[in-house]
Design an enzyme around this catalytic site. Structure first.
Site, short mmCIF file in Angstrom:
data_model
loop_
_atom_site.label_atom_id
_atom_site.label_comp_id
_atom_site.label_asym_id
_atom_site.label_seq_id
_atom_site.Cartn_x
_atom_site.Cartn_y
_atom_site.Cartn_z
N ASP A 166 12.76 -17.73 6.05
CA ASP A 166 11.41 -17.97 5.57
C ASP A 166 11.19 -19.48 5.46
O ASP A 166 12.15 -20.24 5.24
CB ASP A 166 11.18 -17.31 4.21
CG ASP A 166 9.71 -17.08 3.91
OD1 ASP A 166 9.20 -15.98 4.21
OD2 ASP A 166 9.06 -18.01 3.38
N THR A 208 0.53 -12.48 11.51
CA THR A 208 -0.24 -12.74 12.73
C THR A 208 -1.72 -12.61 12.38
O THR A 208 -2.34 -11.58 12.64
CB THR A 208 0.13 -11.76 13.86
OG1 THR A 208 0.10 -10.40 13.34
CG2 THR A 208 1.52 -12.04 14.39
N THR A 218 2.40 -6.96 13.61
CA THR A 218 1.36 -6.48 14.50
C THR A 218 0.96 -7.55 15.50
O THR A 218 0.70 -8.70 15.13
CB THR A 218 0.12 -6.06 13.68
OG1 THR A 218 0.54 -5.14 12.67
CG2 THR A 218 -0.91 -5.39 14.57
N LYS A 245 0.53 1.10 16.33
CA LYS A 245 0.22 0.44 15.06
C LYS A 245 -1.26 0.12 14.95
O LYS A 245 -1.89 0.34 13.91
CB LYS A 245 1.05 -0.85 14.95
CG LYS A 245 0.72 -1.71 13.73
CD LYS A 245 0.96 -0.97 12.43
CE LYS A 245 0.76 -1.87 11.23
NZ LYS A 245 0.88 -1.14 9.96
N GLY A 252 -10.42 -4.41 2.83
CA GLY A 252 -9.72 -5.69 2.77
C GLY A 252 -8.29 -5.60 3.27
O GLY A 252 -7.88 -4.59 3.84
N CYS A 301 -4.58 -6.05 7.40
CA CYS A 301 -4.36 -5.06 8.46
C CYS A 301 -5.68 -4.51 9.01
O CYS A 301 -6.15 -4.93 10.06
CB CYS A 301 -3.49 -3.92 7.95
SG CYS A 301 -1.82 -4.42 7.48
N TYR A 328 -7.40 -6.95 -2.84
CA TYR A 328 -8.03 -5.93 -2.01
C TYR A 328 -7.56 -4.51 -2.35
O TYR A 328 -8.25 -3.54 -2.01
CB TYR A 328 -7.77 -6.22 -0.52
CG TYR A 328 -6.49 -5.64 0.03
CD1 TYR A 328 -6.49 -4.41 0.69
CD2 TYR A 328 -5.29 -6.32 -0.09
CE1 TYR A 328 -5.31 -3.87 1.20
CE2 TYR A 328 -4.12 -5.80 0.42
CZ TYR A 328 -4.13 -4.58 1.06
OH TYR A 328 -2.96 -4.06 1.56
N ARG A 381 -6.36 -11.34 1.00
CA ARG A 381 -6.92 -11.57 2.33
C ARG A 381 -7.99 -10.53 2.66
O ARG A 381 -7.79 -9.33 2.52
CB ARG A 381 -5.81 -11.53 3.38
CG ARG A 381 -5.07 -12.85 3.50
CD ARG A 381 -3.99 -12.82 4.55
NE ARG A 381 -2.81 -12.08 4.09
CZ ARG A 381 -1.66 -12.05 4.76
NH1 ARG A 381 -1.55 -12.67 5.92
NH2 ARG A 381 -0.64 -11.38 4.28
N ARG A 429 -15.31 2.22 -6.54
CA ARG A 429 -14.28 3.12 -6.02
C ARG A 429 -14.35 4.52 -6.59
O ARG A 429 -13.47 5.34 -6.33
CB ARG A 429 -12.90 2.53 -6.32
CG ARG A 429 -12.66 1.16 -5.72
CD ARG A 429 -12.59 1.20 -4.21
NE ARG A 429 -12.23 -0.11 -3.66
CZ ARG A 429 -12.14 -0.36 -2.36
NH1 ARG A 429 -12.39 0.61 -1.49
NH2 ARG A 429 -11.82 -1.56 -1.92
#
Length: 477
Positions: free
Chosen positions: A56, A113, A148, A235, A286, A289, A349, A357, A434
């Site tokens: 890392d 990514t 991904t 995926k 959110g 992905c 999220y 993100r 929600r």
């Protein structure tokens, strides 16, 4: 370059012997990326293979892991697993990716990514890892991609890139894709047992090696697909399915007032038919992905993809819809949103996950600020600076009852919100994003369900605590 093979790729040893070699650490593993999905993967690999170095770029992350600590919050089993594997010498961490690559024969890439501003997959971090691997790639090595990537990355980029940079012939090392299929809050369980592992290589030998490796990682089935590009698409298809399905639910929620029904009740009833599985509406989609995966496809194809694009537009519109609905509900109670103090509950999220993100809360807060509202925000997963960065005034959960607030928007139902005493507030207008609130003795509009305040309630309300718990377990949103 010597043709002698010391790794699993092109190994002449019997399969059972290769498995024993993997388990006893004879084939060292490097895991590149130790984030919220990378660390669980590295720890599971360490338990199975006894010889893992994690890589890392963050010195603090590396230091904490080498001290036997876990920097990923609210991940059951992971702190104990990391501590155990570090203590027995099966797991260590470093920032030196070149040294890690030099010591490994199995290379597992799980770095972020993201998308660029032009909605193109950003493979900069991914290619930096390839550069490190290429410096010491040896015959017999296998590179497994878990993060991904656009379809065709393994065959069109990874293989040729490594061959050109390393000088190792393409038929001397393996390249395969195994999609990460884990959810935050259950990563260890998902990696080791919950779902079948999908593997696909750029050639038959790569697929064989990947299947052998993941057969030691999971107690579930290992499914070998035709090639790496197919595995890469698996995926993406999983995420795109959810994006399109949620967009359907959100579009139905948007027409709820025209229909005059509880759309969420209709969805639940429809889903009792085995061929129907409509997901849940909400204030947006959110994470790193689902909102991004459609662009991994659209950026690589020439054919039109109107369904994927429309789904993105619908889901991207929901934060604005949520804030606009609050404006309308306040107006119905003779209040101006510009003169109102609004508390946004939940910035991350997903409940229980410190990830922001593409969070829909950002769009909700931006729209409320456009209206001139005084926006407060509460999120037990974030510090004050994290909340301030979204344009809201941070307030702790304990301080919330002391605030003079006119309205609340529930964006992310963290479990800490289950204990809110709604009785201490006077005459609130609440948007339940929600569907996690029951009758709280205030004017409530639930996205999809509609008005649910005490004086407006029709039919039975849905149990708030149970519904929130379902969402935190990774429900249909």
């Amino acid at each position: 370059m010597s043709n002698q093979t010391t790794g699993l790729y092109n190994s002449t040893h019997p399969p059972e012997e290769q498995k024993r070699e993997l388990r006893n650490g004879s084939h060292p593993v490097a895991v590149y990326g130790l984030g919220k999905m990378g660390l669980p993967l590295a720890a599971v690999y360490a338990e199975a293979t006894s010889n893992v170095v994690g890589v890392d770029i963050d010195d603090d992350v590396v230091r904490s892991i080498n001290d036997g600590e876990c920097h990923v919050a609210k991940e059951p089993e992971l702190p104990e697993l990391v501590a155990e594997q570090v203590e027995r010498g099966a797991l260590r961490a470093t920032t030196d990716s070149v040294a890690a690559a030099g010591a490994a024969s199995v290379h597992v890439i799980i770095v972020p990514t993201p998308l660029t501003d032009d909605r193109e997959p950003d493979l900069a971090a991914f290619e930096a890892v390839l550069d490190s691997i290429a410096e010491s790639l040896a015959p017999g090595d296998t590179v497994i991609v878990e993060c991904t990537v656009p379809p065709g990355t393994c065959s069109d980029l990874v293989g040729p890139y490594l061959e050109a940079k390393s000088g190792v012939s393409r038929d001397e090392f393996g390249v395969a894709f195994c999609p990460e299929r884990t959810s935050s809050g259950r990563a260890v369980q998902d990696i080791t047992a919950s779902h079948p592992k999908i593997v696909g290589g750029v050639d038959a030998e790569s697929t064989r090696v990947a299947a052998l490796v993941y057969g030691e990682i999971t107690s579930n089935e290992v499914i070998a697909v035709r090639d790496a590009t197919t595995a890469e698409a698996v995926k993406l298809f999983e995420g795109i399915y959810r994006d399109v399905n949620i967009a359907l639910a959100n579009e139905l929620a948007r027409i709820r007032d025209d229909l005059g029904i509880d759309v969420t009740e209709a969805i639940e009833a429809a889903n009792t038919q085995p061929y129907c599985n409509i997901h849940d509406p909400g204030p947006g989609v959110g994470g790193h992905c689902i909102p991004w995966y459609p662009y991994f496809i659209t950026s690589r194809v020439e054919s039109a993809t109107p369904l994927l694009q429309t789904a993105r537009e619908v889901n991207d519109s929901m934060p604005r819809f949520t804030a606009d609905k609050l404006r309308d509900e306040l107006a119905e109670s003779d209040r101006d949103i510009a003169d109102s103090t609004v508390a946004v509950l939940g910035i991350t999220y997903r409940p229980g996950v410190a990830e922001t993100r593409a969070t829909p809360a950002a769009g909700v807060i931006d729209r409320l600020n456009e209206f001139g509202a005084n926006v407060l925000a509460v999120d037990p997963m974030l510090d004050a600076d994290g909340i301030t960065s979204f344009g809201a005034t941070p307030v702790s959960l304990s301080e919330l009852p002391e605030q003079s607030i006119d309205a609340v928007v529930v964006v992310t139902p963290h479990e800490e919100f289950d204990d809110i005493d709604w009785g201490v507030f006077d005459d609130l207008v609440v948007i339940d994003g929600r569907g996690t609130l029951g009758d709280i003795d205030h004017r409530v509009y639930a996205i999809g369900a509609g008005p649910r305040g005490t004086e407006r309630l029709q039919g039975k309300s849905r149990g708030g605590t149970l519904r929130a718990a379902e969402l935190r377990e990774g429900g249909r949103q």
